[in-house]
Design an enzyme around this catalytic site. Structure first.
Site, PDB file in Angstrom:
ATOM      1  N   GLU A  33      36.092  35.670  25.013  1.00 47.24           N
ATOM      2  CA  GLU A  33      36.587  35.640  26.386  1.00 47.24           C
ATOM      3  C   GLU A  33      37.263  34.291  26.657  1.00 47.24           C
ATOM      4  O   GLU A  33      36.620  33.254  26.558  1.00 47.24           O
ATOM      5  CB  GLU A  33      35.447  35.862  27.382  1.00 47.24           C
ATOM      6  CG  GLU A  33      35.866  35.805  28.836  1.00 47.24           C
ATOM      7  CD  GLU A  33      36.997  36.755  29.168  1.00 47.24           C
ATOM      8  OE1 GLU A  33      38.099  36.266  29.500  1.00 47.24           O
ATOM      9  OE2 GLU A  33      36.792  37.980  29.088  1.00 47.24           O
ATOM     10  N   GLY A  34      38.553  34.350  26.979  1.00 45.16           N
ATOM     11  CA  GLY A  34      39.307  33.132  27.227  1.00 45.16           C
ATOM     12  C   GLY A  34      39.211  32.638  28.650  1.00 45.16           C
ATOM     13  O   GLY A  34      39.572  31.489  28.942  1.00 45.16           O
ATOM     14  N   GLY A  38      32.725  38.339  32.916  1.00 41.43           N
ATOM     15  CA  GLY A  38      32.634  39.217  34.073  1.00 41.43           C
ATOM     16  C   GLY A  38      33.930  39.931  34.378  1.00 41.43           C
ATOM     17  O   GLY A  38      33.942  40.930  35.089  1.00 41.43           O
ATOM     18  N   GLY A  39      35.039  39.394  33.852  1.00 42.04           N
ATOM     19  CA  GLY A  39      36.327  40.056  34.003  1.00 42.04           C
ATOM     20  C   GLY A  39      36.863  40.059  35.420  1.00 42.04           C
ATOM     21  O   GLY A  39      36.356  39.382  36.321  1.00 42.04           O
ATOM     22  N   CYS A  41      36.798  42.431  37.697  1.00 40.12           N
ATOM     23  CA  CYS A  41      35.911  43.032  38.696  1.00 40.12           C
ATOM     24  C   CYS A  41      34.992  41.986  39.331  1.00 40.12           C
ATOM     25  O   CYS A  41      34.914  41.878  40.552  1.00 40.12           O
ATOM     26  CB  CYS A  41      35.087  44.146  38.059  1.00 40.12           C
ATOM     27  SG  CYS A  41      33.936  44.943  39.212  1.00 40.12           S
ATOM     28  N   LYS A  50      34.117  43.063  47.942  1.00 42.54           N
ATOM     29  CA  LYS A  50      32.996  43.611  48.700  1.00 42.54           C
ATOM     30  C   LYS A  50      32.302  42.551  49.543  1.00 42.54           C
ATOM     31  O   LYS A  50      31.704  42.878  50.575  1.00 42.54           O
ATOM     32  CB  LYS A  50      31.987  44.291  47.763  1.00 42.54           C
ATOM     33  CG  LYS A  50      32.577  45.429  46.949  1.00 42.54           C
ATOM     34  CD  LYS A  50      33.419  46.364  47.789  1.00 42.54           C
ATOM     35  CE  LYS A  50      34.257  47.287  46.925  1.00 42.54           C
ATOM     36  NZ  LYS A  50      35.419  46.652  46.303  1.00 42.54           N
ATOM     37  N   ALA A 171      49.490  51.633  49.555  1.00 44.69           N
ATOM     38  CA  ALA A 171      48.343  52.161  50.297  1.00 44.69           C
ATOM     39  C   ALA A 171      47.363  52.854  49.369  1.00 44.69           C
ATOM     40  O   ALA A 171      46.804  53.899  49.685  1.00 44.69           O
ATOM     41  CB  ALA A 171      48.817  53.121  51.388  1.00 44.69           C
ATOM     42  N   ILE A 174      43.303  49.223  46.583  1.00 46.33           N
ATOM     43  CA  ILE A 174      43.360  47.792  46.881  1.00 46.33           C
ATOM     44  C   ILE A 174      43.981  47.548  48.247  1.00 46.33           C
ATOM     45  O   ILE A 174      43.451  46.792  49.075  1.00 46.33           O
ATOM     46  CB  ILE A 174      44.149  47.045  45.783  1.00 46.33           C
ATOM     47  CG1 ILE A 174      43.423  47.145  44.440  1.00 46.33           C
ATOM     48  CG2 ILE A 174      44.341  45.574  46.163  1.00 46.33           C
ATOM     49  CD1 ILE A 174      44.227  46.595  43.269  1.00 46.33           C
ATOM     50  N   HIS A 426      14.606  63.610  56.102  1.00 48.19           N
ATOM     51  CA  HIS A 426      15.145  63.566  57.466  1.00 48.19           C
ATOM     52  C   HIS A 426      14.545  62.363  58.196  1.00 48.19           C
ATOM     53  O   HIS A 426      13.347  62.130  58.122  1.00 48.19           O
ATOM     54  CB  HIS A 426      14.788  64.842  58.227  1.00 48.19           C
ATOM     55  CG  HIS A 426      15.218  64.815  59.665  1.00 48.19           C
ATOM     56  ND1 HIS A 426      16.534  65.004  60.045  1.00 48.19           N
ATOM     57  CD2 HIS A 426      14.504  64.588  60.805  1.00 48.19           C
ATOM     58  CE1 HIS A 426      16.621  64.915  61.356  1.00 48.19           C
ATOM     59  NE2 HIS A 426      15.403  64.671  61.848  1.00 48.19           N
TER      60      HIS A 426
END
Length: 439
Positions: A33-34, A38-39, A41, A50, A171, A174, A426
């Protein structure tokens, strides 16, 4: 030359999940991983977004993002600290044939890729998983490279001030999520979309209702509108939200004999394996956004499991034809399976069952009465009484949680009558789904 059992390029949701799962199965893994683990996301995508969705103000959102992202990133680094995993913080690419100490012509004929280069080192493994994710797809619009107002989702999350006027081109997921969020923060939001409706993957009836609700909250939508020049857009910030494309630049895929599909994705089979030399299967796999199949973080994670299972010769029952997805607007929307539009277009017989948030006790108590669910099932004439669940699309508070339940039911080939017989607590929002089965 350093040897290992499995090489993984990219430590996003697909990559780190593949590493974790493979390591627990006893494989020795080297993952490259450069950037940050976590990339997209975790670092600049769904997780930061979020934190904005669940924050009241812009300043609160930035503060929460600064806390949540490092915490989750530390969690991924903890996963990658497994004794069977070696994390190499370098960009990796396929080495040229001259980099391989073996007979590269023989290796090529056998369909193997002998070498990966990272920094000053070379690595080799019997199996290699490419999990490099995706990047912003920029449209060829006049002024896009010179206009300082233009940002992608990463750039928008890096803003240190709330824009007074925000224009969003696109639309899709994202665009709609950021439109909802920045409208709530107080920005004047305009969404420009080439298609006639937002969120094309969502049932058009559901999408229209959601758009109309957001319009009532002050968001301006310009549908069926193509942007020719940014000079025509009156905004302080312009978000380019026109989708993402597979990230393959710098991998030197030619050295591995890999030819990209027309959409720029790495072509793979149902096990996410590549076929390269004379149609022979290789030890190469591509998972997540880079293969362009299902560009969702949870899809990447499950593709990781399938790829490692195939390497191990271990069968599984993962249903990739049942892939739920959510849009975290306010209220949120979610879906699994085909929309009513798609069922009609494909000539598939169906019955549509509807249910509404306004008729649900928990929704009324929460003050979240806006929402509708559409459940699609086979008609009674379709074998064994029909009623097999085909899909479900909805918008409303916690729609994603309800759709997740439907996804589970679909994986088990549940019928409408079986759903109607299942007890639901319920008062809960899940009764909205049960009510659809009873009407």
């Amino acid at each position: 030359m350093k040897e290992t059992d499995l090489i993984i390029i990219g430590a996003g949701p697909g990559g780190y999940r593949a590493a974790e799962y493979a390591a627990k199965q006893g494989l020795k893994v080297t993952i490259f991983e450069g950037a940050e683990v976590g990339g997209t996301c975790l670092n600049v995508g769904c997780i930061p977004t979020k934190t904005y969705v669940h924050s009241t103000t812009f300043d609160e959102a930035r503060e929460r993002m600064a806390q949540v992202v490092p915490q989750l990133r530390a969690g991924v680094e903890g996963i990658l600290s497994h004794p069977n995993i070696t994390l190499v913080r370098e960009k990796a690419s396929f080495g040229n044939h001259g980099d391989c100490p073996c007979d590269s012509s023989e290796a090529k004929i056998m369909g193997t890729v002998p070498v990966i280069r990272a920094g000053e080192e070379t690595y080799t493994a019997k199996d290699i998983i490419i999990a490099t994710g995706s990047e912003t797809k920029w449209l060829p619009i006049e002024g896009i490279k010179t206009d300082p107002r233009v940002v992608d989702s990463t750039g928008l999350l890096q803003l240190d001030h709330l824009p007074k006027r925000l224009a969003i081109i696109g639309a899709g997921v994202i665009g709609m999520e950021f439109a909802s969020v920045f409208n709530r923060f107080g920005s004047e939001v305009t969404v420009i979309e080439y298609l006639k409706e937002c969120l094309p993957a969502l049932d058009s009836d559901i999408a229209k209702r959601l758009r109309k609700l957001l319009e009532k909250r002050g968001i301006t939508f310009k549908m069926k509108t193509a942007v020719q020049s940014l000079a025509d857009i009156d905004a302080d910030v312009i978000l380019m939200a026109t989708g993402r494309k597979p990230r393959t630049a710098g991998l030197n895929l030619e050295a591995a004999g890999i030819t990209l599909a027309p959409n720029g994705a790495i072509p793979v089979d149902d096990n996410y394996q590549l076929s390269i030399v004379n149609g022979q299967l290789s030890g190469l796999y591509a998972i997540g956004d880079v293969n362009g199949k299902q560009m969702l973080a949870h899809a990447a994670e499950m593709q990781a499991v399938r790829a490692v299972n195939h390497i191990l010769g271990k069968p599984d029952g993962i249903r990739f034809d049942i892939m739920p997805a959510a849009i975290f607007t306010e209220p949120e929307a979610a879906c699994v399976g085909p929309s009513e539009d798609q069922l009609k277009a494909q000539g598939i017989p169906y019955v549509c069952k509807k249910s509404f948030w306004r008729a649900n006790g928990k929704a009324l108590a929460m003050g979240e009465t806006e929402g509708m669910l559409k459940l699609f099932v086979t008609p009674p004439s379709e074998g064994q009484g029909g009623g097999l669940i085909l899909g479900c699309h909805a918008y409303g508070a916690h729609a994603a949680d309800i759709i997740q339940e439907v996804s589970v039911l679909m994986c088990k080939n549940t019928t409408l009558s079986e759903l109607a017989d299942m007890v639901h607590i319920h008062p809960t929002l899940s009764e909205i789904l049960k009510n659809a089965a009873e009407v």
